[in-house]
Design an enzyme around this catalytic site. Sequence first.
Site, PDB file in Angstrom:
ATOM      1  N   LYS A  63      31.530  31.904  66.356  1.00  0.00           N
ATOM      2  CA  LYS A  63      30.956  31.470  65.080  1.00  0.00           C
ATOM      3  C   LYS A  63      31.353  32.443  63.968  1.00  0.00           C
ATOM      4  O   LYS A  63      31.421  33.657  64.173  1.00  0.00           O
ATOM      5  CB  LYS A  63      29.437  31.350  65.172  1.00  0.00           C
ATOM      6  CG  LYS A  63      28.696  32.638  65.478  1.00  0.00           C
ATOM      7  CD  LYS A  63      27.212  32.379  65.647  1.00  0.00           C
ATOM      8  CE  LYS A  63      26.471  33.680  65.993  1.00  0.00           C
ATOM      9  NZ  LYS A  63      25.052  33.454  66.266  1.00  0.00           N
ATOM     10  N   THR A 110      21.293  28.035  64.760  1.00  0.00           N
ATOM     11  CA  THR A 110      22.595  28.300  65.372  1.00  0.00           C
ATOM     12  C   THR A 110      22.688  27.653  66.753  1.00  0.00           C
ATOM     13  O   THR A 110      23.727  27.089  67.119  1.00  0.00           O
ATOM     14  CB  THR A 110      22.819  29.821  65.497  1.00  0.00           C
ATOM     15  OG1 THR A 110      22.762  30.408  64.198  1.00  0.00           O
ATOM     16  CG2 THR A 110      24.168  30.114  66.117  1.00  0.00           C
ATOM     17  N   GLU A 138      -8.195  46.263  60.430  1.00  0.00           N
ATOM     18  CA  GLU A 138      -7.937  47.482  61.199  1.00  0.00           C
ATOM     19  C   GLU A 138      -8.315  47.262  62.668  1.00  0.00           C
ATOM     20  O   GLU A 138      -9.342  46.662  62.973  1.00  0.00           O
ATOM     21  CB  GLU A 138      -8.758  48.628  60.607  1.00  0.00           C
ATOM     22  CG  GLU A 138      -8.464  49.994  61.185  1.00  0.00           C
ATOM     23  CD  GLU A 138      -9.266  51.071  60.466  1.00  0.00           C
ATOM     24  OE1 GLU A 138      -9.931  51.863  61.158  1.00  0.00           O
ATOM     25  OE2 GLU A 138      -9.223  51.090  59.215  1.00  0.00           O
TER      26      GLU A 138
END
Length: 339
Positions: free
Chosen positions: A204, A238, A48
Amino acid sequence: MPTPTEPKLISGNANQTLAKAVSRRISMHRGQNIDLLDARVERFNDGEIFVEVYENVRGEDMYIIQPTSNPANDNLMELLIIADALRRSSADRITAVIPYFGYARQDRRAKARTPITAKLVANMLVEAGVERILTLDLHATQIQGFFDIPVDNLYASPIYALDVKHHFKDQMDDIMVVSPDVGGVARARDLAQRIGAPLSIVDKRRGKPGEVAEMTVIGDVKDKVCLIIDDIVDTAGTLCKAAEVLMENGAKEVHSYITHGVLSGPAVERITNSVMKNLVITDTIEATDAVKAAPNIRIVPTAPMFAQAIINTWSGTSVSSLFDHETLIPLYEGLYHSG
């Protein structure tokens, strides 16, 4: 109308290096020491987040410098909790300087039963007390419309225009700017216009999510020095494939200019072993040791631009002036010598 006091800066743990660099630049500009606010942003044993600000911020113009990069959830919660602490301490105005705006890739419902987390994060920031956003190269510019508060979206292309003109000054006639997909054409075109270069596109087609089935180059890249332009590089699969396709189509060299170097998983290894001569990223995300050690990854600073944007916001002058790369020349004179 300008405020009578200096801007006050505070940072979480996401990118202390950038926050300190911005602080130094503002100090140079203002002619006095403007340090990051003395505060602690720590965690309890269960994770926390706890925030305590040690300086008075009543009536101050506050700027929280905190990208929401990996770990995205922790860094986002730090930002929200810092904003809440400042709001409850009677800060006059709270601006969130978010160099990398996480969750921006989920900006619409592309499929049924999916969230729009960019809008959710926008709501959370406003609810926490943020009154203005300053960011760089939002993944989708329409995210600005998710906020009912002012959003200043800066662009990396003015910096990259200076970088290209500096590092490729003897090859400018051979430069070809390349968009890695149809969706990024506007971003690539912007840089192409700034440096007076032609534009090409890598189209693509995906067989299934996360897998590129086919890539086609639109435009003649034979004997060209290709510069791939995009906003985010994550796993770099990519990007590296696009570089290969460009080389197969006769490109002389391939370089990439990507704003946000997320670079998760095998990204650094892929880039190191790829046909790309260089990947240029900004420092919006804290660089890991692997990124710093990579021989073909170069980091360009954004602190000069962010510092000037904060000063302009604080003083009530134009932030959009920083969209012009000519405006950035004096800010980056130490890095890119004029002439």
